[in-house]
Motif scaffolding. Structure first.
Motif, PDB file in Angstrom:
ATOM      1  N   THR A  27       0.822  -1.207   0.000  1.00 45.98           N
ATOM      2  CA  THR A  27       0.000   0.000   0.000  1.00 45.98           C
ATOM      3  C   THR A  27       0.854   1.253   0.000  1.00 45.98           C
ATOM      4  OG1 THR A  27      -1.887   1.074   1.082  1.00 45.98           O
ATOM      5  CG2 THR A  27      -0.180   0.166   2.526  1.00 45.98           C
ATOM      6  N   TYR A  28       0.292   2.317  -0.593  1.00 43.89           N
ATOM      7  CA  TYR A  28       0.966   3.616  -0.588  1.00 43.89           C
ATOM      8  C   TYR A  28      -0.082   4.719  -0.688  1.00 43.89           C
ATOM      9  CZ  TYR A  28       3.868   7.578  -1.927  1.00 43.89           C
ATOM     10  OH  TYR A  28       4.467   8.818  -1.979  1.00 43.89           O
ATOM     11  N   ASN A  29      -0.240   5.445   0.414  1.00 40.63           N
ATOM     12  CA  ASN A  29      -1.122   6.620   0.450  1.00 40.63           C
ATOM     13  C   ASN A  29      -2.547   6.340  -0.035  1.00 40.63           C
ATOM     14  OD1 ASN A  29       0.851   8.198   1.540  1.00 40.63           O
ATOM     15  ND2 ASN A  29       1.296   9.353  -0.323  1.00 40.63           N
ATOM     16  N   ARG A  30      -3.106   5.210   0.411  1.00 40.24           N
ATOM     17  CA  ARG A  30      -4.489   4.887   0.092  1.00 40.24           C
ATOM     18  C   ARG A  30      -5.212   4.480   1.377  1.00 40.24           C
ATOM     19  NH1 ARG A  30      -4.191   1.215  -5.453  1.00 40.24           N
ATOM     20  NH2 ARG A  30      -4.341   2.931  -6.958  1.00 40.24           N
ATOM     21  N   ALA A  31      -5.333   5.416   2.273  1.00 42.88           N
ATOM     22  CA  ALA A  31      -5.858   5.105   3.598  1.00 42.88           C
ATOM     23  C   ALA A  31      -7.282   4.565   3.548  1.00 42.88           C
ATOM     24  CB  ALA A  31      -5.795   6.349   4.479  1.00 42.88           C
ATOM     25  N   ASP A  56       3.729  -1.187   3.960  1.00 46.11           N
ATOM     26  CA  ASP A  56       3.558   0.239   3.719  1.00 46.11           C
ATOM     27  C   ASP A  56       4.777   0.768   2.980  1.00 46.11           C
ATOM     28  OD1 ASP A  56       2.925   2.911   3.763  1.00 46.11           O
ATOM     29  OD2 ASP A  56       2.566   3.018   5.933  1.00 46.11           O
ATOM     30  N   ASP A  58       5.334   3.792   2.259  1.00 42.61           N
ATOM     31  CA  ASP A  58       5.577   5.167   2.694  1.00 42.61           C
ATOM     32  C   ASP A  58       6.514   5.117   3.899  1.00 42.61           C
ATOM     33  OD1 ASP A  58       5.571   7.786   3.496  1.00 42.61           O
ATOM     34  OD2 ASP A  58       3.422   7.880   3.930  1.00 42.61           O
ATOM     35  N   SER A  62       2.434   6.106   6.887  1.00 42.50           N
ATOM     36  CA  SER A  62       1.098   6.709   6.882  1.00 42.50           C
ATOM     37  C   SER A  62      -0.030   5.692   7.046  1.00 42.50           C
ATOM     38  CB  SER A  62       0.891   7.507   5.593  1.00 42.50           C
ATOM     39  OG  SER A  62       1.051   6.685   4.450  1.00 42.50           O
ATOM     40  N   ALA A  63       0.240   4.416   6.773  1.00 40.05           N
ATOM     41  CA  ALA A  63      -0.812   3.391   6.898  1.00 40.05           C
ATOM     42  C   ALA A  63      -0.808   2.717   8.265  1.00 40.05           C
ATOM     43  CB  ALA A  63      -0.648   2.336   5.812  1.00 40.05           C
ATOM     44  N   ARG A 311       7.309   8.902  -8.507  1.00 38.53           N
ATOM     45  CA  ARG A 311       7.014   9.800  -7.402  1.00 38.53           C
ATOM     46  C   ARG A 311       7.820  11.091  -7.507  1.00 38.53           C
ATOM     47  NH1 ARG A 311       6.981   5.801  -2.119  1.00 38.53           N
ATOM     48  NH2 ARG A 311       5.900   4.037  -3.126  1.00 38.53           N
TER      49      ARG A 311
END
Length: 313
Positions: A27-31, A56, A58, A62-63, A311
């Motif tokens: 996952t990346y920045n998909r809360a 994660d 990130d 962030s997750a 990115r």
């Protein structure tokens, strides 16, 4: 095709002991999307004794709050090096002798209540190496007419048991013994910024004698964000897929093969589009995909890349 690492016929496992599964989610920045996926895995993962690892990508983690608040998550890890392939490989790092299978599912999917059971049951009954489940794209009611009438975005759903040439990490289960016997390949970071590391990974497995079989009953739904409902996004994605296919083909068969195949696809695509226009019907996804895949394949020979996942620094 590369020679299989097996001697003679590829062995298929049909033992009836319960399969111990690891569900790997990069996952990346998909809360919000991750939270919905994890909710859909509860309680089926626990009921079948499956572990869930959230990787994660990130470095800031962030997750973390969502993963640690979910009762279904067994482990939360951070892969600080940016890239889809790097995150997927971190999931493979967790795929040790405790597990019989690893299931890759994208962080923007929502699993049906019997999704995991369907994968494991088919593996048990068929002795398959790899199972590929169905992905149903949820298209909003206000989506453009051309997108709906042309059949865009929705993936094909072949009958259960169909042998597939490759797969993606959005809904795929791999048997550990087969993966090890095939040389334990990894995801290639050269595809991280462009996408396609899963295409390359699963093609390596099929080249080494493994079979990918479709399981139409192992279903995940994929909501479609508004950003994907444009002609520009659809055309870019189709062309990008062609670039990936060209790169994978060039590595195995050489650039001349890509040129021949790419020109052939462009010619077919032009004929398909012309037929759509002649019959006054919307240009179909098949017509567009054939044409733009060919364009992407030819673009790849020239060194062209479409950096869908690059990115900002």
């Amino acid at each position: 095709m590369m020679a299989s690492p097996y001697d003679g016929e590829v062995p298929r496992e049909t033992s009836k002991h319960p399969l111990r599964a690891l569900i790997a989610i990069a996952t990346y920045n998909r809360a919000a999307e991750l939270e919905a996926l994890l909710s859909s895995l509860d309680p089926q993962a626990a009921a079948l004794g499956a572990d869930v690892v959230v990787v994660d990508n990130d470095a800031a983690g962030s997750a973390r709050s969502i993963a640690e608040a979910s009762p279904v998550v067994t482990r939360y890890v951070i892969e600080p090096e940016p890239g889809i392939a790097q995150a997927r490989n971190r999931g493979l790092d967790e795929f040790d002798e405790r597990y019989d299978v690893i299931i890759f599912v994208d962080d923007d999917e929502i699993a049906h209540t019997d999704w995991l059971q369907q994968h494991l049951d088919y593996l048990q009954s068929s002795g398959s190496d790899i199972t590929l489940g169905a992905v149903y794209t949820e298209i909003p009611d206000d989506a453009p007419r051309w997108l709906r009438e042309g059949g865009y975005l929705q993936r094909g759903i072949p009958p259960t048991g169909t042998v597939c040439p490759s797969a993606a990490t959005n809904n795929t289960c791999v048997r550990r013994t087969a993966w090890i016997a095939a040389g334990s390949p990894r995801f290639n970071p050269a595809f991280s910024a462009t996408g396609g590391s899963d295409t390359d990974f699963f093609q390596k497995l099929t080249e080494r004698g493994l079979l990918i079989r479709f399981v139409a009953e192992a279903i995940v739904d994929e909501p479609t964000p508004a950003t994907r409902l444009t002609r520009r996004w659809v055309a870019r994605r189709m062309t990008r897929n062609g670039v990936v296919a060209g790169r994978v083909m060039a590595e195995r068969e050489g650039r001349r093969a890509v040129v021949r195949y790419g020109f052939g696809e462009v010619r077919r695509g032009v004929r398909f589009v012309a037929s759509d226009l002649r019959h006054r019907r919307p240009i179909s996804a098949t017509s567009s995909r054939t044409l733009l895949m060919g364009v992407g394949e030819l673009y790849s020979v020239l060194g062209g890349r479409i950096y869908e996942y690059k990115r900002a620094k």
